[in-house]
Design an enzyme around this catalytic site. Structure first.
Site, short mmCIF file in Angstrom:
data_model
loop_
_atom_site.label_atom_id
_atom_site.label_comp_id
_atom_site.label_asym_id
_atom_site.label_seq_id
_atom_site.Cartn_x
_atom_site.Cartn_y
_atom_site.Cartn_z
CG HIS A 191 -2.09 0.93 1.06
ND1 HIS A 191 -1.96 2.31 0.91
CD2 HIS A 191 -3.43 0.69 0.99
CE1 HIS A 191 -3.15 2.86 0.77
NE2 HIS A 191 -4.06 1.91 0.81
CG ASP A 202 -7.35 -5.40 -0.17
OD1 ASP A 202 -8.43 -4.98 0.30
OD2 ASP A 202 -6.62 -4.72 -0.91
#
Length: 492
Positions: A390, A434
Site C-alpha cells: 500500500h 485485503d
C-alpha cells in the site's frame, strides 16, 4: 521503448523499491519480467504517466476526519488500531460523524426492510452481497420523501437507520438459495465455538408438519417450544419443531442454541447454551451482520474480530470511493446517492473487491500448495499479487497487522503468513488489509465476496462523515478540466 529497473523507477518516484512493487500490485504501474535476471523492468512512458497522474490537480480537500501519518491511522485524533480493539462500530461511526464516540444503536426500519427484502427477492441467485447492498440503498432512497434533507442531524439519523436496515435486509446464510453467489469453504469445527454445533440446513430445521413464522426478519429457527420476540436471533435447538408448533421471530439480530430458549426484548447471542446478552434494544451491527455472512455460530471472539474489521475499514482518508462520495455530496446529492456513488467506486477489483481476488490464493495455501508456487503462477498470468503493498504504508498496513493478530492461531492465519513470507522474500512488500480481510472470511466459512460486503457496510459511515464535511463546503467545487488529446477541430 526505454526500460527502467526497479531501482531507477524508485529513484524517479522518490520512493522505496517496495513501494514501486506496491504500485504494481495495485494495478497503477505495469511491469514486465527481466529476462536478464531477477527484478522487473518498467516502460519509461508508464512511469512518466504515473508521475503525471500524481501531480494532477484536484480541489483542495481539507478534512478533519482521518489522518494517515508515520504508518498510523487515526480517526479524529484517535488511534484506529486501539479503537478496533476496544470500541464498537456504532461508537466509531458516532466519532466520525459528530467527533464523539456515541454508542447510539442502528435501528432497523421494519417497513423499509420489508420493502428491500421484496425487491432483493427478485435478484438472481448469482447476485453478490455488494449487489444486494446497492439495490437496498436505492430502494430505501426511493421510499424516503425527505431524502434531500442534508442537515447534519438528518444525515446522521439517516445513516444509523440506513446502515442497520441495509444489513438486516441481507438474507441469512442458509435461508435462501439467493443469499450469495460466492464460493465458501469449510474447516469443520475449527471455527465453531466449543459446545456449539454447525448450523443445520433449512431442511433440517423445519421438518414436515412444523411451522416457522418469520416476522420482519430473515432468520433460522429450530428447537421445541422456542419463542423469540423483539430480538435479531437465530435459534438452533436440540429437537425439531413439533407438528403444529410455531416459532415466531420478530426484529431478530443474534444467534441462539438450545431447546426451549426464550429471549425477549434484547439483542442477544446464545452459543453452546450460554447466553451472551448485548443489552436491550436493537442488536449490535456486528451481531446483525454475522449470520448474513456465515452459518457458523458467533462467539465473543468472533464478534470482536468482525467489530475490528468494521472499525478499521470505516474510513481511509480520500480513497477512490470517498472521493466519488464527496463529488456527489458537492452537487448536493442526497445521502443515499452519496453512498451509491461510494458503492459504485468500491466495486472495482483494485478497491473494495480486492479481498475476493486474494481468497482463492489463500484457499490454495490452506490446502497445502507451496506459497512460492502460488505467487509464481499468479505472476506468470500477469499483474501483481493482490493483498500486498500500500503506497500509504511502506512499512506495512497496520490494519492488516491487527486483524490478522485477532484471528488467532488457525490454519488460515498460518497460510496467510506463508504467503506473506513468500512475497516479502521476493520483493519486500508487506500484507495489506485485503489479505487480512480474505483471511477473516475464509477462516469463518464466509463466501469469497463477504469481504467486499464487510468493506461496504463499514465504509458507509466514512462516506457519510465526508458528506457532512462536503455539505458544509462550497457546492459544486469539483470541476477539473481535461487535457484534450484528440483530433483538432475540423475546418469549417
Amino acid at each position: 521503448m526505454r526500460l527502467l529497473t526497479t531501482e531507477q523507477v524508485a529513484e524517479r518516484l522518490g520512493v522505496k523499491p517496495a513501494t514501486v512493487y506496491a504500485y504494481v500490485s495495485r494495478g497503477l504501474l505495469p511491469s514486465r519480467r527481466n529476462a536478464a535476471g531477477k527484478g522487473s523492468l518498467f516502460d519509461k512512458a508508464d512511469v512518466d504517466a504515473l508521475i503525471a497522474g500524481r501531480k494532477r490537480a484536484t480541489p483542495n480537500i481539507q478534512t478533519g476526519i482521518t489522518l494517515i501519518r508515520d504508518g498510523g491511522l487515526f480517526y479524529r485524533g484517535h488511534d484506529a488500531v486501539e479503537l478496533a480493539r476496544t470500541r464498537t462500530y456504532e461508537e466509531v461511526a458516532g466519532l466520525l460523524w459528530t467527533s464523539e464516540p456515541q454508542a447510539s444503536p442502528f435501528r432497523v426500519d421494519a417497513g423499509l426492510r420489508e420493502l428491500a427484502e421484496r425487491v432483493g427477492a427478485l435478484l438472481p441467485a448469482s447476485a453478490r452481497l455488494a449487489d444486494r447492498l446497492r439495490v437496498t440503498v436505492a430502494t430505501i432512497a426511493a421510499a424516503d420523501p425527505l431524502r434531500f434533507d442534508t442537515s447534519p442531524v438528518a444525515v446522521v439519523t439517516t445513516g444509523r437507520t440506513l446502515i442497520g436496515t441495509m444489513v438486516a435486509a441481507l438474507p441469512v446464510r442458509g435461508q435462501t438459495p439467493a443469499s450469495s453467489g460466492g464460493v465458501s469453504r469449510s474447516f469443520g469445527s475449527a471455527s465453531v465455538p466449543s459446545g456449539a454445533e454447525p448450523v443445520p440446513s433449512e431442511a433440517d430445521m423445519a421438518p414436515s408438519g412444523g411451522e416457522v413464522a418469520l416476522s420482519g426478519v430473515g432468520a433460522a429457527a429450530s428447537g421445541a417450544g422456542a419463542a423469540v420476540s423483539g430480538v435479531e436471533a437465530a435459534v438452533f435447538g436440540a429437537g425439531p419443531v413439533s407438528s403444529g408448533g410455531e416459532v415466531a421471530l420478530s426484529e431478530v439480530g443474534a444467534a441462539a442454541s438450545g431447546a426451549g430458549a426464550a429471549v425477549s426484548g434484547t439483542g442477544a447471542a446464545v452459543f453452546g447454551g450460554e447466553l451472551a446478552p448485548s443489552g436491550a434494544g436493537p442488536a449490535p451491527l456486528a451481531e446483525l451482520l454475522w449470520p448474513r455472512l456465515t452459518e457458523r455460530p458467533m462467539s465473543e471472539k468472533d464478534r470482536r474480530v468482525l467489530e475490528a474489521a468494521l472499525i478499521l475499514l470505516a474510513d481511509h482518508d480520500i480513497a477512490a470511493s470517498t472521493l466519488a462520495a464527496r463529488v456527489a455530496a458537492s452537487t448536493r446529492a442526497h445521502p443515499y446517492a452519496v453512498i451509491s456513488a461510494g458503492l459504485a467506486a468500491l466495486d472495482g477489483p483494485l478497491h473494495g473487491a480486492a479481498s475476493e481476488h486474494v481468497y482463492p490464493l489463500l484457499a490454495r495455501a490452506v490446502d497445502g500448495a507451496d506459497p512460492v508456487a502460488i505467487v509464481s503462477e499468479h505472476l506468470r498470468s500477469g499483474g501483481g499479487i493482490p493483498g500486498f503493498g500500500h503506497p500509504l504504508y511502506p512499512s506495512g498496513d497496520p490494519r492488516a497487522t491487527v486483524l490478522l493478530d485477532l484471528l488467532g492461531d488457525h490454519p488460515v492465519r498460518e497460510a496467510a503468513a506463508g504467503l506473506a513470507d513468500a512475497v516479502r522474500t521476493r520483493s519486500g512488500i508487506l500484507p495489506n488489509i485485503d489479505l487480512a480481510l480474505a483471511a477473516l472470511t475464509l477462516r469463518h466459512d464466509m463466501p469469497a465476496d463477504a469481504g467486499e460486503a464487510i468493506f461496504a457496510v463499514a465504509r458507509t459511515a466514512g462516506w457519510l462523515a465526508h458528506a457532512l464535511e462536503e455539505y458544509a463546503n462550497r457546492p459544486a467545487r469539483f470541476r477539473p478540466t481535461g487535457q484534450y488529446s484528440g483530433l483538432p477541430p475540423a475546418p469549417l
